[in-house]
Motif scaffolding. Structure first.
Motif, PDB file in Angstrom:
ATOM      1  N   ALA A   1       0.783  -1.096   0.007  1.00 57.67           N
ATOM      2  CA  ALA A   1      -0.055  -0.079   0.106  1.00 57.67           C
ATOM      3  C   ALA A   1       0.721   1.310  -0.096  1.00 57.67           C
ATOM      4  CB  ALA A   1      -0.909  -0.045   1.272  1.00 57.67           C
ATOM      5  N   GLU A   2       0.664   2.242  -0.937  1.00 56.67           N
ATOM      6  CA  GLU A   2       1.187   3.311  -0.877  1.00 56.67           C
ATOM      7  C   GLU A   2       1.192   4.143   0.679  1.00 56.67           C
ATOM      8  OE1 GLU A   2       1.397   7.573  -3.427  1.00 56.67           O
ATOM      9  OE2 GLU A   2      -0.125   6.068  -3.912  1.00 56.67           O
ATOM     10  N   GLY A   3       2.421   4.551   1.145  1.00 59.36           N
ATOM     11  CA  GLY A   3       2.484   5.290   2.326  1.00 59.36           C
ATOM     12  C   GLY A   3       2.691   4.092   3.293  1.00 59.36           C
ATOM     13  N   GLY A   4       2.509   2.893   3.045  1.00 62.87           N
ATOM     14  CA  GLY A   4       2.777   1.871   4.477  1.00 62.87           C
ATOM     15  C   GLY A   4       4.343   1.565   4.681  1.00 62.87           C
ATOM     16  N   ASN A   5       5.176   2.309   3.992  1.00 65.94           N
ATOM     17  CA  ASN A   5       6.589   2.020   4.293  1.00 65.94           C
ATOM     18  C   ASN A   5       7.026   0.644   4.341  1.00 65.94           C
ATOM     19  OD1 ASN A   5       6.620   4.907   4.144  1.00 65.94           O
ATOM     20  ND2 ASN A   5       6.250   5.117   6.445  1.00 65.94           N
ATOM     21  N   GLY A   6       6.377  -0.183   3.646  1.00 61.92           N
ATOM     22  CA  GLY A   6       6.879  -1.641   3.825  1.00 61.92           C
ATOM     23  C   GLY A   6       6.498  -2.269   5.281  1.00 61.92           C
ATOM     24  N   GLU A   7       5.462  -1.601   5.945  1.00 56.20           N
ATOM     25  CA  GLU A   7       5.071  -2.271   7.096  1.00 56.20           C
ATOM     26  C   GLU A   7       4.508  -3.625   7.193  1.00 56.20           C
ATOM     27  OE1 GLU A   7       4.701  -2.142  11.711  1.00 56.20           O
ATOM     28  OE2 GLU A   7       5.507  -0.368  10.057  1.00 56.20           O
TER      29      GLU A   7
ATOM     30  N   ALA B   1       2.478   5.989  17.374  1.00 56.95           N
ATOM     31  CA  ALA B   1       2.481   7.195  16.670  1.00 56.95           C
ATOM     32  C   ALA B   1       2.954   7.053  15.412  1.00 56.95           C
ATOM     33  CB  ALA B   1       3.063   8.449  17.277  1.00 56.95           C
ATOM     34  N   ASP B   2       4.068   6.175  15.054  1.00 53.93           N
ATOM     35  CA  ASP B   2       4.670   6.196  13.514  1.00 53.93           C
ATOM     36  C   ASP B   2       4.082   4.947  12.826  1.00 53.93           C
ATOM     37  OD1 ASP B   2       5.715   3.822  15.289  1.00 53.93           O
ATOM     38  OD2 ASP B   2       7.722   4.358  14.804  1.00 53.93           O
ATOM     39  N   LEU B   3       3.051   4.309  13.245  1.00 52.22           N
ATOM     40  CA  LEU B   3       2.312   3.140  12.637  1.00 52.22           C
ATOM     41  C   LEU B   3       1.652   4.032  11.186  1.00 52.22           C
ATOM     42  CD1 LEU B   3       1.775   0.088  12.454  1.00 52.22           C
ATOM     43  CD2 LEU B   3      -0.377   0.648  13.447  1.00 52.22           C
ATOM     44  N   PRO B   4       2.230   3.535  10.002  1.00 53.00           N
ATOM     45  CA  PRO B   4       1.516   3.967   9.000  1.00 53.00           C
ATOM     46  C   PRO B   4       0.153   3.943   8.935  1.00 53.00           C
ATOM     47  CG  PRO B   4       3.442   2.934   8.161  1.00 53.00           C
ATOM     48  CD  PRO B   4       3.342   2.662   9.903  1.00 53.00           C
ATOM     49  N   PHE B   5      -0.726   5.122   8.400  1.00 53.22           N
ATOM     50  CA  PHE B   5      -2.199   5.048   8.312  1.00 53.22           C
ATOM     51  C   PHE B   5      -2.830   5.405   9.598  1.00 53.22           C
ATOM     52  CE2 PHE B   5      -1.147   1.705   4.761  1.00 53.22           C
ATOM     53  CZ  PHE B   5      -0.777   2.843   3.844  1.00 53.22           C
ATOM     54  N   PHE B   6      -2.478   4.606  10.869  1.00 50.33           N
ATOM     55  CA  PHE B   6      -3.311   4.529  11.858  1.00 50.33           C
ATOM     56  C   PHE B   6      -2.579   4.945  13.079  1.00 50.33           C
ATOM     57  CE2 PHE B   6      -3.390   0.366   9.513  1.00 50.33           C
ATOM     58  CZ  PHE B   6      -4.706   0.556   8.633  1.00 50.33           C
ATOM     59  N   GLY B   7      -1.435   5.579  12.833  1.00 53.12           N
ATOM     60  CA  GLY B   7      -0.707   6.091  14.181  1.00 53.12           C
ATOM     61  C   GLY B   7      -1.621   7.240  14.937  1.00 53.12           C
ATOM     62  N   GLY B   8      -1.782   6.941  16.317  1.00 53.89           N
ATOM     63  CA  GLY B   8      -2.564   7.748  17.122  1.00 53.89           C
ATOM     64  C   GLY B   8      -3.883   7.617  17.048  1.00 53.89           C
TER      65      GLY B   8
END
Length: 973
Positions: A327-333, A391-398
């Protein structure tokens, strides 16, 4: 029979032996009970009982209520049962000590202080922890004082001057010491596993702190594409999972299947306008669930088809792609291939036949990968202690799983929306199901992987206390079956199954108000290293001594670590643990500082009885058992007594919102505490019991009947002296029969109290008082007591009344503590007098006479027939009083006729005359269907009415005193 009314000849009224007593029929309990409480405190009843020498100790150990609010009806039930246990055993010859206690640490109190802070705009985290703990201590202390007075108002006896408090310095020292025993014997370890976590309270919870309520949850069907190997015949198809916790999808690390489940490959052949499936999509599903899944996806039966079998062998070795992979912006998570394997906990009864695994948030998945040695690959730390994503979890942080008030947060919706966006969702919906909630905040909880401290229940303990087993679990299970009696027996089954299946005990809480986990960990070491925990007996002794002198607050003071480690270890080499102990460990340790350490405890530190509600099988009974098995090697109790919950009159759970709550204070204000206590005694407390206005009215009616019985005895014993006493051997048969019933009842009462069967005890006493005494013996003997002169019959009756008085007042004293004191003082006034200072009188077993009991049973059958016949005549206005009758009783059985000849049958039937015959009875004779061989022919008494006793007799007027019968003439002479 004579009457309390003025006689027709006034000068004879004063010659009657009418009852004399100031004992009021109207109790006035709400106003009068406090005076007795003051009196007991003044004369020191509890302390005076302790002065009695040579008595076997009997200890009921008080499960501590929580010090944070006014008493509810469950408190009243609980403490009253305990009080009846203690009082009855004291009066049966024991030294029955009772030390009340309070649970003072923990989240509910901490939560209250935080609420006060929030109202003032203060942040708890910015307040010095020692200052915060002092505020918690003051709050608890205030409620201890309030609850103490409320308990005393119920008539509860105990050492109120010196109760136990888990926040007392000596208690905190012992709790820490008991914890350090776990540290030293190898039970304690630090581990990271999913635990029940309250995001609202930011702490781990134990099972005992969780309750289940219905909750509406999101439910989603998510697609995991078969990605490896690329040339696999199933490549490109999707394995579909189902979950009610969308927020766990970002933490997914695997999917598992069942190797015994029948799977198929299904293809979509058509789609409606609104659908997340596409024509040509292929899905792997359990055959039993495929139709339901497609229905959830809004596909009609003709829009999908099964194209192939998928045996378990085809699933082996497959790798899956996470729906967020790439997913774009997922940073490979989520780009790593997800593990796919068989697991024995997968079923095809619900969902899809596949289970998505987030081992950080599910115990079964955690244990699966733990046993595979793969935890490092699958554990995530995406969820913070407040229930938000890091906080640094892509898409869902915070994003929060729950709102700050415990409602639905924004995490689930955000995850679902993202799955829709990337094409990872097949269907969604909502489901209402039973879901765990914190019983304190009432908010839902989550499972969250976090480092916690645990007590192992299966590790072998090398502590020299292995008589009941080598591990806590073994010792607990054997104690349950071999050392403990259960009332009711089903309590054994419940606790046994809980202990049998329970996981390790989570000891740590991430809070401030409690006893800290008094241990130190080596910096740089791993929890699995042998030297990770600092184990030193001298250090433990120092900590215990500091706590005993200064309280557990000292742990948080600057410089404490350096002080206690001085000369033992380098303070810089160790970290101090600041988690606090599970409060169930506090209360589970009370056997040590109450039973073992106090002067009014026990020599072996074991209680005769623990008594609480059925919820404590997973609470105090449970934690006490685990804790003691770890430090004593066995259960800390010999008996466990359990009561049910209190419901309203319709059997519904009490709720403020329903307006059906019954508050003890209100009952006491209207009726008095003795009525509330009597309700407890009349109910089967081992099951759920009911209370309400109508039930309390019935209880009050029973009380009035008993009070009337006691008043009758008091009036008839007004001037009784030892000179009036008659030896039982010289008494008439009726009196000897009453003594025999007393001997029988004495055995029932003692056995019932010993078995904690208060309903059985009260029922036996009440039936005796109302049926055998008021409706039979008193009714018969009223004439002799009022009208006889100094006859053997009257003296015998009064002797029996005196014997009855001593037994009924003491037998009922554990239940009606105020009323029986009032009754006792009416006869035995004095500054130091109290019914609660005496024991149950010894009642000779040889008072029982089987032959006499059998004879009286026959007599009472005949009496029933006679009284029933006279009642018919009274209803038809033929007579106004039974003394106007002189019936003829036809009895077929010769032995019964001869037996009746040995009794004054006219007195027994309260008639002026009565004749017994064996002649055949006429057809018009009165008969009672169930009393065979007895019939009654009504005849009016002949003669004149005695102006003193009101009997109609032929000799009235033939004596020196005008207008009286021979018996009354003799009495007047």
């Amino acid at each position: 029979m004579c009457s309390d009314k003025t006689t027709d000849t006034p000068e004879y009224k004063d010659t009657l032996n009418l009852p004399k007593t100031d004992f009021p029929m109207r109790a006035g309990l709400p106003k009068r009970e406090p005076a007795w409480l003051e009196r007991w405190e003044k004369i020191g009843v509890y302390d005076r009982l302790r002065e009695k020498q040579g008595r076997k100790p009997f200890i009921l150990h008080d499960g501590p209520p929580y010090a944070n609010g006014h008493l509810h009806i469950g408190h009243a039930l609980n403490k009253t049962i305990k009080d009846m246990i203690v009082r009855s055993h004291q009066m049966m010859g024991h030294d029955a000590r009772y030390v009340p206690g309070w649970d003072c640490h923990g989240l509910p109190i901490e939560w209250k202080i935080e609420e006060q802070y929030r109202k003032k705009g203060k942040n708890k985290d910015e307040v010095n922890v020692v200052d915060f703990r002092r505020e918690c201590r003051a709050f608890a202390d205030e409620w201890v004082g309030i609850q103490r007075e409320e308990f005393k108002r119920l008539g509860i006896t105990g050492n109120w001057a010196d109760p136990y408090l888990t926040m007392a310095y000596d208690a905190e020292a012992v709790i820490a010491d008991e914890f350090m025993k776990f540290l030293m014997n190898g039970t304690l370890y630090q581990g990271s596993k999913p635990v029940m976590w309250s995001p609202i309270e930011k702490t781990a919870l134990a099972e005992a702190e969780v309750e289940y309520h219905d909750k509406e949850s999101f439910t989603i069907w998510v697609k995991f594409k078969v990605a490896e190997p690329a040339d696999h015949k199933l490549a490109g198809a999707h394995v579909v999972i189902w979950t009610t916790t969308p927020w766990t999808i970002p933490s997914n690390k695997a999917v598992v299947y069942g190797d015994e489940i029948a799977y198929g490959l299904y293809e979509v052949t058509g789609t409606p306008d609104e659908c997340w499936a596409n024509v040509g999509d292929k899905y792997i599903l359990a055959d039993n669930l495929a139709a339901d899944v497609f229905r959830r996806a809004r596909l009609d039966d003709d829009q999908w088809t099964r194209v192939a079998d998928v045996p378990a062998s085809d699933l082996e070795g497959i790798g899956l792609a996470h729906p967020l992979a790439g997913a774009e912006g997922g940073n490979g998570e989520w780009d790593d291939i997800r593990d796919f394997r068989a697991a024995d906990f997968v079923t095809d009864t619900e969902g899809t036949g596949f289970v998505h695994c987030a081992p950080s948030h599910g115990m079964e998945e955690f244990e699966l990968y733990r046993d595979l040695g793969m935890l490092e690959q699958v554990i995530t730390y995406n969820v913070m202690d407040d229930g938000s994503f890091r906080a640094d979890l892509p898409f869902f942080g915070g994003k929060f799983i729950l709102s700050r008030k415990g409602g639905e947060g924004d995490a689930n919706k955000t995850v679902i929306d993202k799955l829709v966006e990337v094409g990872g969702l097949l269907a969604r919906g909502k489901i209402k199901h039973s879901y765990p909630h914190s019983w304190r905040s009432k908010a839902p909880i989550i499972y969250r992987n976090t480092p916690q401290w645990f007590a192992s229940v299966d590790r072998k303990l090398d502590d020299g206390m292995g008589e009941m087993g080598d591990s806590i679990r073994e010792r607990a299970l054997r104690s349950i079956d071999e050392l403990v009696k259960w009332t009711p027996q089903r309590g054994r089954n419940r606790l046994f199954s809980m202990i049998e299946d329970r996981p390790d005990w989570v000891l740590s809480r991430q809070r401030a108000w409690g006893v800290p986990l008094t241990c130190f960990t080596k910096k740089g070491a791993l929890p699995t290293d042998a030297d990770y925990l600092l184990r030193n007996a001298d250090l433990n002794a120092r900590i215990k001594a500091e706590f005993k002198e200064h309280g557990a607050d000292v742990w948080y003071e600057d410089g404490f670590k350096a002080k206690v480690l001085d000369g033992i270890a380098d303070p810089e080499a160790y970290d101090q643990v600041f988690d606090v102990l599970d409060v169930w460990f506090d209360s589970g340790s009370t056997h040590a500082f109450v039973l073992r350490d106090r002067e009014d405890g026990t020599e072996d530190g074991i209680a005769d009885v623990y008594m609480e509600g059925t919820d404590q099988h997973r609470g105090w009974f449970h934690s006490s058992l685990l804790q003691a098995c770890g430090t004593k090697g066995r259960a800390p109790y010999r008996n466990v007594v359990t009561h049910g919950f209190t419901l309203d009159e319709k059997g519904m759970k009490m709720s403020k919102s329903l307006g059906n709550t019954i508050v003890p204070e209100a009952v006491i204000k209207q009726y008095g505490a003795d009525i509330l206590r009597l309700w407890v005694a009349q109910t089967d407390y081992t099951a759920d019991q009911r209370i309400g206005p109508e039930i309390l009215k019935g209880t009050a009616d029973s009380y009035r009947r008993l009070r009337n019985t006691m008043r009758y005895m008091l009036g008839s014993l007004a001037d009784f002296t030892e000179a009036d006493r008659v030896d039982p051997a010289e008494m008439p048969r009726l009196e000897r029969w009453v003594l025999g019933r007393l001997a029988e009842l004495d055995a029932q009462v003692r056995e019932g109290y010993a078995k904690f069967d208060f309903q059985g005890v009260f029922s036996a006493i009440f039936n005796f008082a109302t049926v055998d005494l008021s409706a039979f013996y008193f009714d018969i003997r009223k004439d002799a007591l009022y009208c006889d002169g100094d006859t053997l019959r009257r003296r015998s009756a009064r002797t029996v009344l005196d014997i009855l008085f001593h037994r009924l007042t003491t037998w009922l004293a554990p239940v009606l503590v105020f009323t029986m004191e009032e009754v006792w003082l009416e006869r035995f006034p004095g500054d130091d007098s109290s019914v609660h200072l005496v024991d149950f009188p010894e009642t000779p077993a040889d008072w029982r006479n089987a032959e006499l009991e059998e004879a009286m049973a026959k007599v009472r059958r005949v009496r029933r027939a006679v009284t029933a016949s006279l009642e018919l005549q009274r209803r038809e206005k033929v007579i106004g009083s039974s003394l106007e009758a002189a019936p003829v009783v036809h009895i077929d059985d010769k032995d019964t006729r001869e037996l009746l000849a040995t009794f004054d049958v006219d007195d027994l039937c309260i008639t002026s005359g009565l004749s017994v015959t064996g002649d055949p009875s006429p057809a018009e004779a009165f008969r009672v269907p169930e009393i065979n061989g007895v019939s009654v022919v009504f005849e009016k008494a002949e003669g004149a009415k005695c102006q003193r006793c009101w009997k109609i007799l032929p000799d009235v007027g033939a004596h020196s005193h005008a207008g009286v019968c021979g018996r009354c003439n003799e009495a007047l002479s």
